[in-house]
Enzyme design. Structure first.
Site, PDB file in Angstrom:
ATOM      1  N   ASP A 263      55.849 -32.534 -13.289  1.00  0.00           N
ATOM      2  CA  ASP A 263      56.534 -31.299 -13.646  1.00  0.00           C
ATOM      3  C   ASP A 263      56.450 -31.025 -15.150  1.00  0.00           C
ATOM      4  O   ASP A 263      56.686 -31.923 -15.965  1.00  0.00           O
ATOM      5  CB  ASP A 263      57.999 -31.411 -13.214  1.00  0.00           C
ATOM      6  CG  ASP A 263      58.806 -30.179 -13.563  1.00  0.00           C
ATOM      7  OD1 ASP A 263      58.489 -29.104 -13.027  1.00  0.00           O
ATOM      8  OD2 ASP A 263      59.739 -30.277 -14.384  1.00  0.00           O
ATOM      9  N   ALA A 264      56.149 -29.789 -15.503  1.00  0.00           N
ATOM     10  CA  ALA A 264      56.224 -29.266 -16.876  1.00  0.00           C
ATOM     11  C   ALA A 264      55.864 -30.291 -17.946  1.00  0.00           C
ATOM     12  O   ALA A 264      56.690 -30.669 -18.767  1.00  0.00           O
ATOM     13  CB  ALA A 264      57.623 -28.700 -17.136  1.00  0.00           C
ATOM     14  N   GLU A 300      51.626 -29.948 -14.198  1.00  0.00           N
ATOM     15  CA  GLU A 300      52.025 -28.556 -14.372  1.00  0.00           C
ATOM     16  C   GLU A 300      52.135 -28.341 -15.874  1.00  0.00           C
ATOM     17  O   GLU A 300      52.941 -28.985 -16.537  1.00  0.00           O
ATOM     18  CB  GLU A 300      53.375 -28.259 -13.721  1.00  0.00           C
ATOM     19  CG  GLU A 300      53.758 -26.792 -13.897  1.00  0.00           C
ATOM     20  CD  GLU A 300      55.254 -26.523 -13.824  1.00  0.00           C
ATOM     21  OE1 GLU A 300      55.613 -25.346 -13.660  1.00  0.00           O
ATOM     22  OE2 GLU A 300      56.058 -27.453 -13.938  1.00  0.00           O
ATOM     23  N   ASP A 325      48.171 -21.249 -13.623  1.00  0.00           N
ATOM     24  CA  ASP A 325      48.970 -20.031 -13.494  1.00  0.00           C
ATOM     25  C   ASP A 325      48.183 -18.747 -13.746  1.00  0.00           C
ATOM     26  O   ASP A 325      48.524 -17.692 -13.206  1.00  0.00           O
ATOM     27  CB  ASP A 325      50.149 -20.062 -14.478  1.00  0.00           C
ATOM     28  CG  ASP A 325      51.306 -20.907 -13.966  1.00  0.00           C
ATOM     29  OD1 ASP A 325      51.293 -21.237 -12.764  1.00  0.00           O
ATOM     30  OD2 ASP A 325      52.196 -21.245 -14.761  1.00  0.00           O
ATOM     31  N   HIS A 329      48.868 -15.146 -12.033  1.00  0.00           N
ATOM     32  CA  HIS A 329      49.372 -13.998 -12.788  1.00  0.00           C
ATOM     33  C   HIS A 329      48.409 -12.812 -12.717  1.00  0.00           C
ATOM     34  O   HIS A 329      48.841 -11.653 -12.617  1.00  0.00           O
ATOM     35  CB  HIS A 329      49.603 -14.378 -14.256  1.00  0.00           C
ATOM     36  CG  HIS A 329      50.658 -15.429 -14.455  1.00  0.00           C
ATOM     37  ND1 HIS A 329      51.488 -15.875 -13.439  1.00  0.00           N
ATOM     38  CD2 HIS A 329      51.033 -16.127 -15.563  1.00  0.00           C
ATOM     39  CE1 HIS A 329      52.318 -16.795 -13.917  1.00  0.00           C
ATOM     40  NE2 HIS A 329      52.058 -16.967 -15.201  1.00  0.00           N
ATOM     41  N   HIS A 393      57.328 -22.442  -5.610  1.00  0.00           N
ATOM     42  CA  HIS A 393      58.800 -22.444  -5.728  1.00  0.00           C
ATOM     43  C   HIS A 393      59.263 -21.724  -6.988  1.00  0.00           C
ATOM     44  O   HIS A 393      60.295 -21.064  -6.985  1.00  0.00           O
ATOM     45  CB  HIS A 393      59.326 -23.887  -5.703  1.00  0.00           C
ATOM     46  CG  HIS A 393      59.043 -24.655  -6.956  1.00  0.00           C
ATOM     47  ND1 HIS A 393      57.884 -25.381  -7.144  1.00  0.00           N
ATOM     48  CD2 HIS A 393      59.754 -24.782  -8.103  1.00  0.00           C
ATOM     49  CE1 HIS A 393      57.919 -25.929  -8.349  1.00  0.00           C
ATOM     50  NE2 HIS A 393      59.035 -25.574  -8.964  1.00  0.00           N
ATOM     51  N   ASP A 394      58.499 -21.847  -8.084  1.00  0.00           N
ATOM     52  CA  ASP A 394      58.880 -21.189  -9.338  1.00  0.00           C
ATOM     53  C   ASP A 394      58.709 -19.679  -9.250  1.00  0.00           C
ATOM     54  O   ASP A 394      59.601 -18.915  -9.612  1.00  0.00           O
ATOM     55  CB  ASP A 394      57.986 -21.683 -10.490  1.00  0.00           C
ATOM     56  CG  ASP A 394      58.544 -22.936 -11.150  1.00  0.00           C
ATOM     57  OD1 ASP A 394      59.781 -23.102 -11.155  1.00  0.00           O
ATOM     58  OD2 ASP A 394      57.745 -23.739 -11.657  1.00  0.00           O
ATOM     59  N   GLY A 397      61.277 -18.564  -6.461  1.00  0.00           N
ATOM     60  CA  GLY A 397      62.671 -18.936  -6.697  1.00  0.00           C
ATOM     61  C   GLY A 397      63.210 -18.514  -8.043  1.00  0.00           C
ATOM     62  O   GLY A 397      64.425 -18.406  -8.225  1.00  0.00           O
TER      63      GLY A 397
END
Length: 612
Positions: A263-264, A300, A325, A329, A393-394, A397
């Site tokens: 994650d991130a 990510e 991403d 986008h 999910h991002d 959500g």
């Protein structure tokens, strides 16, 4: 190579239970056995502030706390099980007793991954690992080859996305704990499905987080959007690095997980000589060599930086793949017209072609949203190192109402977007329910017990929706159980004809990706991409192996007469038409012969195949 040593409570028949905890400032440390009660295990101090002790009386199932000096007893930072939640005692478990039946499973290569991201709590009615097992036949039928599970590290309460985990080694008790997760991984491997686990190494959740009482796990040098930054490069950081390296190795070794989604990673701050991510790759490769298995690390990252993926000899961290991403986008802005917030950098048709040919759209360009130059050139990085999606999910959500693409575009456009993901050269990922056009939202939910924290979460989410706020809409309360229940899948395709047709269409796209020679190892050098910006038609041709596939996507609301590319557009026959009645479309005629021009219905896609 930093310090590598086991931590937590390790049980074996030969040694009993060995307890290890890192607490460099403590003068005294002991284990309090809570169940069966009344016993303590003294710990001896070793180098670097590790405390170790053993007892042949402590067995799996026993509950314990660590007690440092005269402080309150606390759960084990490396607890393998928190059966009563984040504030109560840790449980000793024995990893060696599980009866694995996946000895013949060797994993699958990254380019064969077709990932299905799911949240354990909302994927099934049960909201457990067992609930996921019961639905595996559906996923097999769909054709996915890997599931990606949102984080399962123990979090407070029973409802959470998973990014508030505070015990990284303990699988969430309300999902079924360690035993339940092992059963799920075993069942996936029996079904030929790889397992990707989402892990969070950039921050820890607030409630039940007692790490600071043990040592300097956090640093004030940096800050993350989600709380204090973990200490990967300051004084004592060797031991925090060890904590997370041991965690990664445990999931791969003891739970037979195939891949980790990190994650991130842009919020893992490390200016040391060897970045934590590089060391993580080295350690997982070492384990892979010992076990004869290839483990996959997927980052990510929002930095568009090839350093993540470049091999270590080229100065990179050597990670296997990253979420990508830009492609999301580029598609999202063109099909929805949304250009608010971070979408303001996108929305130009030519960015879609660039994302296919060069991967990073921002490859050293000025970003209006970030007010700075962003990115490096990823043209030469293989396509299999990028994971793409139209929803996750991002992206769902983190919208105020958790609305999916289903709510934002037409039924026909949903099929066209699915084709752009599943037939791209990149590794495709679906978000649970997307394949049949799930109408239920995926909202943000928590179940904290601290009232102040609940208020802070509510306030923070409202602040976040300045960009996406919908006028007059009621803000869904993250703490409410209703918010969680609304986010569960309805599996409406079982009753709804349109939803069944959409799912069948996804199945066909997945079949094409798996079976067509041109899609066996898709990559940028063996693909022709061209975006006709005026007519909003994307041409995507895969010619790595014969017969080549010529894919056309009409993102406009008008029928377009498309002129095929002169090199790739000869001797073609129709393989798939998204507007066909089979898939719930309104196409009246089949394509009997394909000449230099092809009529393409609004918001539709065609797959043409070279005649052999």
């Amino acid at each position: 190579m930093g310090i590598m040593r086991e931590i937590g409570a390790s049980f074996s028949k030969e040694k009993g239970t060995v307890f290890t905890v890192w607490a460099p400032e403590a003068e005294r440390a002991q284990v309090i056995i809570e169940k069966p009660e009344g016993r303590t295990v003294p710990l001896q101090r070793e180098a670097f502030g590790y405390w170790v002790g053993a007892s042949d009386e402590v067995k799996p199932g026993d509950r314990y706390f660590f007690k440092l000096d005269n402080k309150d007893p606390r759960p084990d930072p490396a607890s393998l099980s928190q059966p009563d939640g984040v504030h109560k005692a840790s449980e000793v478990i024995d990893h060696s007793t599980f009866d694995w039946t996946d000895n013949n499973w060797k994993g699958i290569p990254l380019e064969q991954y077709i990932i299905y991201e799911l949240h354990v709590g909302t994927f099934s009615d049960e909201g457990t690992f067992e609930g996921v097992i019961n639905k595996l036949p559906e996923l097999q039928d769909l054709g996915v080859t890997a599931i990606e599970i949102m984080p399962v590290a123990q979090f407070p309460g029973s409802r959470n996305w998973g990014y508030d985990g505070v015990y990284p080694f303990a699988a969430q008790n309300s999902y079924g704990g360690a035993e339940g997760l092992k059963k799920l991984v075993n069942a996936c491997h029996e079904a030929g499905i790889a397992v990707v686990l989402d892990v969070v190494y950039n921050h820890m959740g607030p409630e039940g987080n007692y790490l600071n009482e043990y040592g300097p796990y956090f640093t004030d040098k940096y800050h993350t959007p989600w709380g204090s930054a973990l200490n990967f490069d300051d004084a004592h950081s060797d031991h925090i690095r060890n904590f997370f390296l041991q965690n990664a190795l445990m999931w791969l070794r003891d739970f037979h997980i195939d891949a980790l989604r990190l994650d991130a990673v842009h919020a893992i701050y490390d200016t040391g000589a060897k970045h934590f991510l590089q060391e993580l790759k080295e350690q997982t490769s070492l384990l892979g060599e010992q076990l004869g298995k290839d483990f996959i690390l997927i980052a990510e990252s929002d930095q568009s930086d090839v350093r993540m993926l470049n091999p270590q000899e080229k100065g990179g961290y050597g990670l296997d793949a990253q979420w990508f991403d830009d492609y999301h986008h580029a598609i999202h802005t063109l099909v929805t017209g949304e250009v608010e917030g971070y979408f303001e950098d996108y929305g130009k048709p030519e960015q879609l072609q660039k994302a296919l040919e060069h991967s990073f759209v921002y490859n050293g360009l000025y970003s209006e949203h970030r007010k700075k130059t962003v990115g490096t050139d990823a043209t030469d990085v293989p396509a299999k190192q990028f994971v793409v999606c139209s929803q996750n999910h991002d992206q769902v959500g983190n919208r105020m109402l958790g609305d999916r693409l289903t709510q934002l575009v037409s039924f026909e456009m949903q099929k066209t977007v699915a084709g752009m993901i599943l037939l791209s050269p990149y590794v495709p990922m679906l978000f649970m329910g997307e394949e049949y056009g799930e109408d239920n939202p995926f909202l943000y939910f928590v179940s904290h017990t601290d009232k102040n924290l609940v208020e802070a979460v509510r306030k923070g989410r409202k602040e976040e929706f300045k960009y996406f706020a919908t006028k007059g809409e009621e803000f869904p309360d993250p703490q409410s159980e209703d918010t969680f229940n609304k986010s569960k899948l309805s599996r409406s395709y079982e009753q709804n004809e349109k939803h069944r047709q959409l799912r069948d269409f996804y199945k066909e796209l997945i079949r094409i990706r798996k079976k067509e020679p041109a899609m066996a190892k898709p990559d940028k050098p063996h693909m022709f991409a061209q975006m006709d910006a005026e007519n909003m038609v994307l041409h995507m041709v895969h010619f790595g192996q014969e017969p080549s596939l010529y894919c056309l996507f009409n993102l406009s609301k008008e029928t377009q007469t498309v002129t095929l590319n002169s090199t790739h557009g000869k001797n073609l026959k129709l393989l798939l038409n998204s507007a066909d009645a089979t898939w719930g479309g309104g196409a009246s005629k089949a394509y009997s012969s394909i000449q230099e021009t092809v009529p393409l219905l609004p918001e539709s896609m065609l797959v043409l195949q070279k005649e052999t």
